[in-house]
Enzyme design. Structure first.
Site, short mmCIF file in Angstrom:
data_model
loop_
_atom_site.label_atom_id
_atom_site.label_comp_id
_atom_site.label_asym_id
_atom_site.label_seq_id
_atom_site.Cartn_x
_atom_site.Cartn_y
_atom_site.Cartn_z
CG HIS A 1 -28.46 35.91 -18.54
ND1 HIS A 1 -29.97 35.51 -18.46
CD2 HIS A 1 -28.73 36.80 -18.41
CE1 HIS A 1 -30.01 36.72 -18.98
NE2 HIS A 1 -29.26 37.61 -19.06
CG HIS B 1 -23.63 53.34 0.90
ND1 HIS B 1 -23.33 53.39 -0.58
CD2 HIS B 1 -23.18 53.17 1.75
CE1 HIS B 1 -21.40 52.41 -0.09
NE2 HIS B 1 -21.80 52.50 1.35
CG ASN C 1 -17.79 50.29 -3.26
OD1 ASN C 1 -16.67 49.27 -2.99
ND2 ASN C 1 -18.30 51.16 -2.62
#
Length: 129
Positions: free
Chosen positions: A20, A95, A119
């Site tokens: 997790h 980015h 991506n």
């Protein structure tokens, strides 16, 4: 022996080891990956395999609670932007910030995708019933 889905032993091992809140990424062929972050390289040639089918196979194997993509995907790669928005409700971020966050990943899955900004950074969730 598995009868469907992913059969790449290294990728399956990495996905199975996620816990997790662990971060991992699925990338196009050009995303820079910081030294020390393992890369599971699935790229065979530019354009193969593409980002979307690899992402779909991975999402069939893991629970994802959050996702991020580069804000530039909206203008530079509308198809990938639609996928990130529709399938993952991904938050789009700067980015440079996206690339910096890659350093915290357990691993990056590199595809052969040859279109820009395909991506996604994913945070593993818990599959509570």
């Amino acid at each position: 022996m598995r009868t469907s889905g992913l059969i790449h032993a290294g990728l399956l091992a990495a996905l199975t080891a996620l816990r997790h809140t662990d971060l991992f990424a699925v990338s196009d062929s050009g995303l820079p990956t910081p030294v020390g972050v393992p890369v599971i390289d699935l790229g065979i040639s530019y354009g193969f395999p593409r980002f979307e089918p690899i992402l779909d196979l991975i999402l069939d194997e893991v629970t994802v609670e959050a996702a991020w993509g580069s804000r530039d995907v909206a203008d530079q790669n509308p198809e990938a932007a639609a996928l990130l928005s529709g399938r993952l409700n991904a938050e789009l971020i700067d980015h440079d910030d996206f690339k910096q966050r890659i350093g915290a990943c357990r691993f990056v899955v590199r595809t052969g995708e040859a279109r820009p900004y395909a991506n996604v950074l994913l945070r593993a969730g818990v599959p509570w019933l």
